[in-house]
Write a protein that holds these residues in place. Structure first.
Motif, short mmCIF file in Angstrom:
data_model
loop_
_atom_site.label_atom_id
_atom_site.label_comp_id
_atom_site.label_asym_id
_atom_site.label_seq_id
_atom_site.Cartn_x
_atom_site.Cartn_y
_atom_site.Cartn_z
N MET A 1 28.47 36.18 39.09
CA MET A 1 29.37 35.45 38.19
C MET A 1 30.59 36.31 37.87
O MET A 1 30.48 37.53 37.73
N ASN A 2 31.76 35.68 37.75
CA ASN A 2 32.97 36.41 37.40
C ASN A 2 32.90 36.94 35.98
O ASN A 2 32.19 36.41 35.12
N ASN A 3 33.66 38.00 35.71
CA ASN A 3 33.70 38.59 34.38
C ASN A 3 34.44 37.70 33.41
O ASN A 3 35.34 36.94 33.79
N TYR A 29 36.47 32.69 32.17
CA TYR A 29 36.12 33.72 33.14
C TYR A 29 37.26 34.01 34.10
O TYR A 29 38.23 33.24 34.20
N GLU A 30 37.15 35.11 34.82
CA GLU A 30 38.10 35.41 35.88
C GLU A 30 38.09 34.28 36.91
O GLU A 30 37.04 33.78 37.29
N ARG A 31 39.29 33.87 37.31
CA ARG A 31 39.50 32.81 38.30
C ARG A 31 38.91 31.47 37.87
O ARG A 31 38.63 30.60 38.69
N ASP A 32 38.72 31.31 36.58
CA ASP A 32 38.33 30.01 36.03
C ASP A 32 39.52 29.05 36.11
O ASP A 32 40.68 29.50 36.16
N SER A 67 39.98 43.70 30.84
CA SER A 67 40.56 43.28 32.12
C SER A 67 41.76 42.35 31.94
O SER A 67 42.57 42.19 32.85
N ASN A 178 45.36 30.11 41.29
CA ASN A 178 44.00 30.23 40.79
C ASN A 178 43.14 31.17 41.63
O ASN A 178 42.06 31.59 41.19
N LYS A 179 43.60 31.53 42.81
CA LYS A 179 42.85 32.49 43.63
C LYS A 179 42.78 33.86 42.97
O LYS A 179 41.85 34.64 43.21
N SER A 182 43.22 33.15 36.22
CA SER A 182 42.51 32.11 35.47
C SER A 182 43.52 31.16 34.86
O SER A 182 44.58 31.60 34.40
#
Length: 245
Positions: A1-3, A29-32, A67, A178-179, A182
């Motif tokens: 899972m992303n941070n 989250y990251e890249r949400d 982050s 989004n790649k 977020s």
């Protein structure tokens, strides 16, 4: 899972002792790619202010993780901008680099030029914002929001003034961003939300989170507080309101 980038824990918030958000919890989250929907006055903009750190909650906790490092891009509603302010398109976009202390003036100008080309408004660089159409202003504000490659991009009703010539490019650009970024997208256009985002939150004083976009009419009616149908038509489904008080 992303941070996790932002954690909102049991937040109550509002204005002048009037509660607008009640016991809201949410993790970004990251890249949400989170779509936020809800009725007028339900607290969507208040939630954005809490995420941005512009509004201190009455209670609860908002944690921005290391982050994120304050790298948040924000695109407000275009109708909140005073178009009488004497500033040029290129200056608006460059203001998104104000925190980038290590860049020279030439480097900033090169980044601005490249971003204007990406948005298809390079010919408007020397235009004052007062002469822009709604769609042109929207592109300018988006350019400012993403020029410093934010870790989190927040868009408040961005499709209010999406001109049709740019609409496909706009949503394609968001998917590309989004790649690495977020995105939180607030919109009344449920069809655009469903076809674009990864997860959905409905805000109406409280917050109801839905992982994924496989939502149905019953979930929307229960949480949006406004009965509607989603109808697929072309690339973007539309929303149709049923008869209601």
């Amino acid at each position: 899972m992303n941070n996790a980038l932002v954690e909102i824990k049991q937040v109550c918030a509002g204005y002048d002792h009037k509660t607008v958000l009640k016991d809201v919890s949410l993790t970004i989250y990251e890249r949400d790619f989170l779509g936020i929907i809800g009725p007028n006055g339900g607290g969507k903009t208040t939630l954005l202010k809490v995420i941005l750190g512009l509004l201190r909650p009455f209670s609860g906790e908002v944690v921005q993780h290391e982050s994120l490092k304050q790298r948040i891009g924000y695109m407000p509603q275009t109708n909140s901008i005073d178009k009488r302010f004497p500033i040029l398109v290129s200056e608006v976009v460059e203001s998104g680099l104000i925190a980038e202390k290590g860049l020279s003036g030439q480097e900033k100008k090169a980044l601005v030029k490249a971003m204007l080309v990406t948005m298809g408004i390079e010919q408007l660089a020397s235009q004052p914002i007062g002469k822009l159409s709604g769609g042109q202003l929207q592109r300018t504000l988006l350019a400012r929001a993403v020029i410093n490659q934010p870790a989190l991009l927040i868009l408040d009703e961005p499709n209010s003034y999406v001109d049709k010539r740019f609409e496909t490019n706009f949503y394609g650009l968001l998917q590309e961003l989004n790649k690495a970024t977020s995105i939180v997208l607030v919109s009344h256009d449920v069809g655009s939300i469903v076809s674009t985002v990864k997860n959905i939150a409905c805000v109406d004083e409280t917050l109801h989170y839905h992982a994924g976009t496989d939502i149905d009419e019953h979930w929307l009616e229960a949480h949006y507080d406004c009965p509607l149908d989603l109808i697929g038509h072309g690339a973007i489904p539309h929303r149709i309101l049923k008869s209601h008080d």
